[in-house]
Design a protein around this motif. Structure first.
Motif, short mmCIF file in Angstrom:
data_model
loop_
_atom_site.label_atom_id
_atom_site.label_comp_id
_atom_site.label_asym_id
_atom_site.label_seq_id
_atom_site.Cartn_x
_atom_site.Cartn_y
_atom_site.Cartn_z
N ALA A 207 0.84 -1.20 0.00
CA ALA A 207 0.00 0.00 0.00
C ALA A 207 0.87 1.25 0.00
CB ALA A 207 -0.92 0.00 1.22
N ASP A 208 0.42 2.29 -0.68
CA ASP A 208 1.11 3.58 -0.71
C ASP A 208 2.57 3.44 -1.12
OD1 ASP A 208 -1.22 4.94 0.20
OD2 ASP A 208 -0.75 4.31 2.25
N ASN A 209 2.80 2.67 -2.17
CA ASN A 209 4.16 2.45 -2.67
C ASN A 209 4.63 3.70 -3.43
OD1 ASN A 209 6.46 1.64 -4.07
ND2 ASN A 209 5.71 -0.45 -4.34
N PRO A 210 5.65 4.41 -2.92
CA PRO A 210 6.06 5.66 -3.56
C PRO A 210 6.75 5.48 -4.90
CG PRO A 210 7.57 5.12 -1.78
CD PRO A 210 6.44 4.13 -1.70
N TYR A 211 7.05 4.23 -5.26
CA TYR A 211 7.70 3.97 -6.55
C TYR A 211 6.70 3.60 -7.64
CZ TYR A 211 11.92 4.05 -3.74
OH TYR A 211 12.92 4.44 -2.89
N LEU A 348 -13.03 3.40 -9.07
CA LEU A 348 -12.04 3.31 -8.02
C LEU A 348 -12.71 2.94 -6.70
CD1 LEU A 348 -9.26 3.71 -6.72
CD2 LEU A 348 -9.71 6.19 -6.68
N GLU A 349 -13.84 3.51 -6.42
CA GLU A 349 -14.57 3.21 -5.19
C GLU A 349 -15.00 1.74 -5.15
OE1 GLU A 349 -15.10 5.83 -7.14
OE2 GLU A 349 -14.14 7.27 -5.77
N ASP A 350 -15.39 1.19 -6.31
CA ASP A 350 -15.74 -0.23 -6.38
C ASP A 350 -14.54 -1.10 -6.01
OD1 ASP A 350 -18.31 0.36 -7.23
OD2 ASP A 350 -17.77 0.25 -9.36
N ASP A 351 -13.36 -0.74 -6.54
CA ASP A 351 -12.15 -1.50 -6.25
C ASP A 351 -11.78 -1.41 -4.77
OD1 ASP A 351 -11.88 -2.33 -8.84
OD2 ASP A 351 -10.30 -0.91 -9.37
N ILE A 352 -11.91 -0.23 -4.18
CA ILE A 352 -11.59 -0.05 -2.76
C ILE A 352 -12.52 -0.90 -1.89
CG2 ILE A 352 -11.60 1.60 -0.85
CD1 ILE A 352 -10.70 3.73 -2.87
N GLU A 353 -13.81 -0.94 -2.24
CA GLU A 353 -14.77 -1.75 -1.49
C GLU A 353 -14.47 -3.25 -1.66
OE1 GLU A 353 -17.87 -3.10 0.84
OE2 GLU A 353 -16.87 -1.14 0.74
N ALA A 354 -14.09 -3.66 -2.88
CA ALA A 354 -13.74 -5.06 -3.12
C ALA A 354 -12.51 -5.45 -2.31
CB ALA A 354 -13.50 -5.29 -4.61
N ARG A 362 -6.24 -15.89 1.66
CA ARG A 362 -7.00 -16.86 0.85
C ARG A 362 -7.21 -16.41 -0.59
NH1 ARG A 362 -10.06 -16.65 5.57
NH2 ARG A 362 -11.65 -15.42 4.50
N GLU A 363 -7.18 -15.09 -0.83
CA GLU A 363 -7.45 -14.57 -2.17
C GLU A 363 -6.29 -13.69 -2.64
OE1 GLU A 363 -12.06 -13.69 -2.41
OE2 GLU A 363 -11.26 -12.95 -0.49
N LYS A 364 -5.11 -14.28 -2.70
CA LYS A 364 -3.91 -13.50 -3.00
C LYS A 364 -3.99 -12.82 -4.37
CE LYS A 364 -0.39 -15.71 -0.14
NZ LYS A 364 0.92 -16.42 -0.15
N LYS A 365 -4.43 -13.54 -5.37
CA LYS A 365 -4.47 -12.97 -6.72
C LYS A 365 -5.37 -11.75 -6.77
CE LYS A 365 -3.52 -17.32 -9.13
NZ LYS A 365 -4.04 -18.34 -10.09
N LEU A 366 -6.58 -11.90 -6.23
CA LEU A 366 -7.52 -10.79 -6.23
C LEU A 366 -7.00 -9.64 -5.38
CD1 LEU A 366 -10.25 -9.53 -6.91
CD2 LEU A 366 -11.24 -10.80 -4.97
N TYR A 367 -6.49 -9.95 -4.20
CA TYR A 367 -6.02 -8.92 -3.27
C TYR A 367 -4.93 -8.06 -3.91
CZ TYR A 367 -3.94 -6.75 0.86
OH TYR A 367 -3.44 -5.84 1.76
N HIS A 368 -3.88 -8.69 -4.44
CA HIS A 368 -2.76 -7.91 -4.97
C HIS A 368 -3.10 -7.24 -6.29
CE1 HIS A 368 -0.09 -9.05 -1.78
NE2 HIS A 368 -0.30 -10.33 -1.99
N LEU A 372 -2.81 -3.17 -6.82
CA LEU A 372 -2.16 -2.55 -7.97
C LEU A 372 -3.11 -1.59 -8.68
CD1 LEU A 372 0.20 -2.28 -9.93
CD2 LEU A 372 -0.61 -4.35 -11.10
N ARG A 373 -4.32 -2.03 -8.94
CA ARG A 373 -5.30 -1.19 -9.64
C ARG A 373 -5.58 0.08 -8.85
NH1 ARG A 373 -9.18 -3.46 -13.17
NH2 ARG A 373 -10.82 -2.39 -12.02
N ILE A 374 -5.80 -0.07 -7.54
CA ILE A 374 -6.13 1.08 -6.70
C ILE A 374 -4.98 2.08 -6.67
CG2 ILE A 374 -6.54 1.79 -4.31
CD1 ILE A 374 -8.18 -0.83 -4.01
#
Length: 401
Positions: A207-211, A348-354, A362-368, A372-374
């Motif tokens: 989260a909040d990756n400055p690069y 963006l709000e949909d992604d944040i809620e998801a 348990r949901e590594k692919k979806l989480y990461h 990235l998208r957010i």
């Protein structure tokens, strides 16, 4: 005692047997929700040495039982190391690194092995999707300031960290690169990488990756220009920009402009948009000056662009303000919208809620993917703010003059 606790105890015994000196200020622990982690028992300060690890204890091509096999096949780098890891895992408890390997996950969620459907549904529009699966590029010019330690060699003979050049009877030191409070998790450094590269190479994000950055492809800019002007007009303005010796970033057959984590576009993008929006008389004067190599009255901003001297960092800020006309600001907003549309119909709000409902274990692919998208979409939001406030600021400065 749980299986994870037994594996961790086995690993600690293995570390002692290998001569690995780990500071009492570090606590190796495990939890069902987060897996294995290292936490600070006491406050740690920058430059503290928290571990010393003999190189012979590191699993490398040279130390692997498959060393001769790997070298005979002329394998090196990541490929050679992957073979070494697979070979040692195949040995089971007979491997000298069995206790270490027991802590590693059986697999990582690297997008390289995702199905096409997963890539399309989870990574659509991201820098990773476009670079990895559209342009077939396997490197990124982008980890974060969130890491706390890095390794350095204690070798008195060589500055190289290469296994092929450095004897394995030496050691590595793990050194704190910033202060860490007691109770906090201690992270190793993966380098100055954005989330697209981190997910591609290591299977995680932060989260909040400055690069993190977002790219605006030149082709996308030309689509915008051609929707406002003719294609001939757009190509002529692009040609003039190139004759002034400006270029974007280049990766194989792709040319693009980076938008920083703060939402600031590269000055080359601002200059191109400024030239695209030049009034006809100013454009023809500049074109004539370049063609005949003669001096004409171009005005201060255009003159600055035509001189193309190396613009220093301090000068870049001043030039950026001058370039931020209302038209350039409007163009940036359009480009941000076009780039955002590549993510699909969700907001963006949909992604944040998801992400809020998602489990990172348990949901590594979806989480990461969502991380990235957010991150990228927040950069585009910052770009919109830059476009609006930058254009207003430039307008105020011009009124004052």
């Amino acid at each position: 005692m749980s299986s994870s606790s037994r594996r961790l105890r086995s690993f600690k015994r293995w570390m002692r047997s290998q001569g690995i000196d780990c500071s009492d200020a570090l606590l190796l622990c495990s939890s069902p929700g987060e897996g294995y982690s290292v936490r600070a028992v006491f406050p740690l300060a920058q430059s503290d040495v928290v571990a010393t690890i003999p190189k012979a204890a590191c699993l490398t091509i040279l130390t692997s039982s498959a060393c001769r096999l790997i070298q005979s096949a002329a394998l090196d780098g990541w490929l050679g190391l992957a073979v070494a890891l697979m070979y040692e895992r195949s040995l089971g408890d007979r491997s000298p690194w069995a206790a270490y390997l027991g802590l590693l996950p059986q697999r990582e969620c690297l997008p390289l092995v995702w199905t096409p459907h997963e890539v399309d549904s989870l990574l659509r529009g991201t820098e990773l999707a476009m670079h990895l699966f559209v342009h077939q590029i396997y490197s990124f010019n982008h980890k974060t300031a969130a890491e706390d330690v890095h390794f350095t060699s204690l070798s008195p003979h060589s500055d190289s960290d290469s296994d092929s050049e450095t004897p394995i009877d030496e050691a590595l030191e793990m050194i704190m690169v910033k202060d860490v409070q007691a109770g906090s998790e201690v992270f190793n450094t993966y380098g100055s990488l954005g989330n697209a590269a981190l997910l591609h190479r290591y299977g995680f994000t932060e989260a909040d990756n400055p690069y993190d950055i977002v790219n605006i492809d030149l082709e996308l800019l030309l689509q915008w220009s051609s929707s406002v002007f003719s294609r001939r007009y757009s190509r002529a303005r692009l040609s003039l920009w190139r004759r002034l010796d400006y270029t974007g970033c280049a990766d194989q057959n792709t040319e693009y402009f980076e938008i920083s984590f703060e939402g600031e576009p590269e000055i080359e993008l601002l200059i191109l948009l400024y030239i695209m929006l030049l009034p006809e008389d100013a454009y023809h004067e500049l074109d004539l000056a370049l063609s005949n190599a003669r001096e004409v009255n171009l005005g201060p901003i255009v003159m600055l662009l035509s001189e193309k001297s190396d613009i220093e960092s301090e000068e870049r800020k001043r030039v950026s303000v001058l370039l931020m006309t209302k038209g350039v600001g409007s163009a940036l907003l359009s480009l941000a919208d076009m780039r955002e549309s590549l993510y699909g119909t969700s907001s963006l709000e949909d992604d944040i809620e998801a992400l809020r409902r998602c489990c990172c274990v348990r949901e590594k692919k979806l989480y990461h993917s969502l991380m990235l998208r957010i991150s990228e979409r927040r950069i585009l939001a910052k770009l919109r703010t830059f476009a609006i406030h930058g254009a207003k600021g430039a307008s105020i400065m011009k009124k004052k003059k």
